[in-house]
Design an enzyme around this catalytic site. Structure first.
Site, PDB file in Angstrom:
ATOM      1  N   GLU A 152     -11.233  -2.589   8.825  1.00 59.44           N
ATOM      2  CA  GLU A 152     -11.578  -2.928   7.449  1.00 59.44           C
ATOM      3  C   GLU A 152     -13.085  -3.130   7.342  1.00 59.44           C
ATOM      4  O   GLU A 152     -13.580  -4.237   7.619  1.00 59.44           O
ATOM      5  CB  GLU A 152     -10.867  -4.214   7.018  1.00 59.44           C
ATOM      6  N   GLU A 177     -12.182 -12.187   5.693  1.00 62.56           N
ATOM      7  CA  GLU A 177     -12.348 -13.379   4.847  1.00 62.56           C
ATOM      8  C   GLU A 177     -12.199 -14.656   5.679  1.00 62.56           C
ATOM      9  O   GLU A 177     -12.864 -15.660   5.414  1.00 62.56           O
ATOM     10  CB  GLU A 177     -11.359 -13.321   3.668  1.00 62.56           C
ATOM     11  N   GLY A 203      -5.202  -4.547  -0.183  1.00 59.31           N
ATOM     12  CA  GLY A 203      -5.365  -5.793  -0.913  1.00 59.31           C
ATOM     13  C   GLY A 203      -4.943  -5.625  -2.358  1.00 59.31           C
ATOM     14  O   GLY A 203      -3.756  -5.597  -2.691  1.00 59.31           O
ATOM     15  N   GLY A 204      -5.925  -5.478  -3.245  1.00 58.14           N
ATOM     16  CA  GLY A 204      -5.688  -5.441  -4.690  1.00 58.14           C
ATOM     17  C   GLY A 204      -4.548  -4.534  -5.127  1.00 58.14           C
ATOM     18  O   GLY A 204      -3.704  -4.944  -5.944  1.00 58.14           O
ATOM     19  N   GLY A 255     -12.436  -5.031  -1.565  1.00 60.43           N
ATOM     20  CA  GLY A 255     -12.483  -5.587  -2.904  1.00 60.43           C
ATOM     21  C   GLY A 255     -13.650  -5.096  -3.738  1.00 60.43           C
ATOM     22  O   GLY A 255     -13.929  -5.643  -4.804  1.00 60.43           O
ATOM     23  N   SER A 271     -10.361  -1.175  -0.344  1.00 61.59           N
ATOM     24  CA  SER A 271     -10.263  -0.402  -1.595  1.00 61.59           C
ATOM     25  C   SER A 271      -9.345   0.818  -1.473  1.00 61.59           C
ATOM     26  O   SER A 271      -9.565   1.828  -2.146  1.00 61.59           O
ATOM     27  CB  SER A 271     -11.651   0.000  -2.099  1.00 61.59           C
ATOM     28  N   HIS A 319      -8.774 -11.574   9.705  1.00 65.12           N
ATOM     29  CA  HIS A 319      -9.255 -10.910   8.486  1.00 65.12           C
ATOM     30  C   HIS A 319     -10.709 -11.309   8.240  1.00 65.12           C
ATOM     31  O   HIS A 319     -11.109 -12.452   8.535  1.00 65.12           O
ATOM     32  CB  HIS A 319      -8.385 -11.291   7.285  1.00 65.12           C
ATOM     33  N   ASN A 361      -1.557  -6.879   1.757  1.00 68.21           N
ATOM     34  CA  ASN A 361      -2.087  -8.222   1.994  1.00 68.21           C
ATOM     35  C   ASN A 361      -2.339  -8.850   0.628  1.00 68.21           C
ATOM     36  O   ASN A 361      -3.311  -8.507  -0.045  1.00 68.21           O
ATOM     37  CB  ASN A 361      -3.390  -8.118   2.805  1.00 68.21           C
ATOM     38  N   TRP A 362      -1.444  -9.745   0.253  1.00 67.54           N
ATOM     39  CA  TRP A 362      -1.546 -10.348  -1.091  1.00 67.54           C
ATOM     40  C   TRP A 362      -2.704 -11.337  -1.196  1.00 67.54           C
ATOM     41  O   TRP A 362      -3.042 -11.765  -2.289  1.00 67.54           O
ATOM     42  CB  TRP A 362      -0.249 -11.070  -1.441  1.00 67.54           C
ATOM     43  N   LYS A 363      -3.249 -11.753  -0.051  1.00 68.87           N
ATOM     44  CA  LYS A 363      -4.293 -12.791  -0.033  1.00 68.87           C
ATOM     45  C   LYS A 363      -3.768 -14.029  -0.764  1.00 68.87           C
ATOM     46  O   LYS A 363      -2.566 -14.271  -0.723  1.00 68.87           O
ATOM     47  CB  LYS A 363      -5.603 -12.243  -0.605  1.00 68.87           C
TER      48      LYS A 363
HETATM   49  P1  13P Z   1      -8.812  -4.411  -1.092  1.00 73.11           P
HETATM   50  O1  13P Z   1      -7.731  -3.360  -0.897  1.00 73.11           O
HETATM   51  O2  13P Z   1      -8.586  -5.262  -2.305  1.00 73.11           O
HETATM   52  O3  13P Z   1     -10.178  -3.839  -0.981  1.00 73.11           O
HETATM   53  O4  13P Z   1      -8.653  -5.429   0.161  1.00 73.11           O
HETATM   54  C1  13P Z   1      -8.584  -4.907   1.428  1.00 73.11           C
HETATM   55  C2  13P Z   1      -8.195  -5.990   2.348  1.00 73.11           C
HETATM   56  O5  13P Z   1      -8.962  -6.889   2.621  1.00 73.11           O
HETATM   57  C3  13P Z   1      -6.839  -5.956   2.918  1.00 73.11           C
HETATM   58  O6  13P Z   1      -6.689  -6.879   3.947  1.00 73.11           O
END
Ligand code: 13P
Length: 261
Positions: free
Chosen positions: A175, A105, A242-243, A181, A221, A103, A11-13
């Site tokens: 999640e 967010e 994510g990251g 994050g 993470s 998600h 997930n590149w966000k």
């Molecule tokens: P991180 O891997 O950066 O913690 O993000 C997780 C995430 O929200 C994937 O959708």
């Protein structure tokens, strides 16, 4: 028991424009090739900003990379006067395999409820796109020890009214919000506790057979250094990353997690 193909979904966000997206997808494909990754052992997907979708689609289709792609949100509406929205038919035209819905967010910054997430998932399913539906508790819920009950309440809400043939195409992503994050990954046992409970609830809602074939991802993470232990859990079928998905080599190593053990 049904064989579930593992899935690593990046997930590149809101990162990378369409030019940068080209570079990352190319590097990811090269890294997977360097690792001699067998796509049958773990599927790779990138979930990119809307503006990157066409570029990523043409690149992957043109080069026949063993990578699938999708979006990070979808409208509940199919067509019409909904300024700023992107519909499921539009995503289907771009051959999106997946779309993230609900998600944390989006729940946090856009007030998305389980009911709205459910409607978005139905839109995706109605157009042949598999929704990756996110659930997960905040820190206060975890600290009170109510994470399983809380997440199962979300599962009931986001799956409400789905027919079995629709539910069979859903992917659920657990999640925990406190792990996203933050660098604070859930322990493998924490991930298993909730993912296992989700599978049991899906068995109650639909059938044991459907639950056995449903893919449940962990997110928060996740990275190459912790993926092996997470994937060793019986009810964790992959990760929503994510990251770490923004680093091609790191993400490729996660996809090839079987070789890291
Ligand atoms: P991180 O891997 O950066 O913690 O993000 C997780 C995430 O929200 C994937 O959708």
């Amino acid at each position: 028991m049904a064989q579930r193909q593992p899935l690593m979904a990046g997930n590149w966000k809101m990162n990378l424009d369409h030019i940068e997206a080209t570079g990352l997808v190319q590097k990811l494909a090269w890294s997977l090739a360097d690792l001699r990754h067998d796509p049958a052992r773990c599927e790779t997907a990138v979930l990119v900003p809307f503006t990157d979708l066409r570029t990523v689609q043409l690149l992957i289709e043109g080069e026949r990379y063993p990578i699938r792609w999708g979006a990070q949100d979808v409208s509940v509406h199919q067509v019409g006067a909904y300024t700023g929205e992107v519909s499921a038919p539009m995503l289907a035209k771009l051959n999106c395999a997946y779309v993230v819905v609900g998600h944390s967010e989006r729940r946090e910054y856009h007030g998305e409820t389980d009911q709205l997430v459910n409607a978005k998932a139905k839109q995706a399913l109605g157009h042949g796109i598999q929704p990756i539906i996110c659930v997960g508790e905040k820190l206060a819920v975890r600290q009170s020890g109510d994470q399983v009950a809380f997440v199962l309440g979300q599962v009931d809400g986001v799956l409400a009214g789905l027919q079995p043939d629709e539910a069979a195409n859903v992917i659920l992503a657990y999640e925990p919000v406190w792990a996203i994050g933050t660098g604070q990954v859930a322990t493998p046992a924490d991930a298993q506790e909730v993912c296992g409970a989700i599978r049991s609830r899906v068995a109650e809602l639909f059938s044991a057979q459907l639950a056995q074939s449903l893919r449940i991802l962990y997110g928060g993470s996740a990275k190459a250094s912790n993926i092996v232990d997470l994937m060793a859990q019986p009810d964790v079928d992959g990760a929503l990353v994510g990251g770490a998905s923004l680093q091609a080599e790191e993400f490729a190593r996660m996809v090839a997690f079987q070789t890291l053990a």
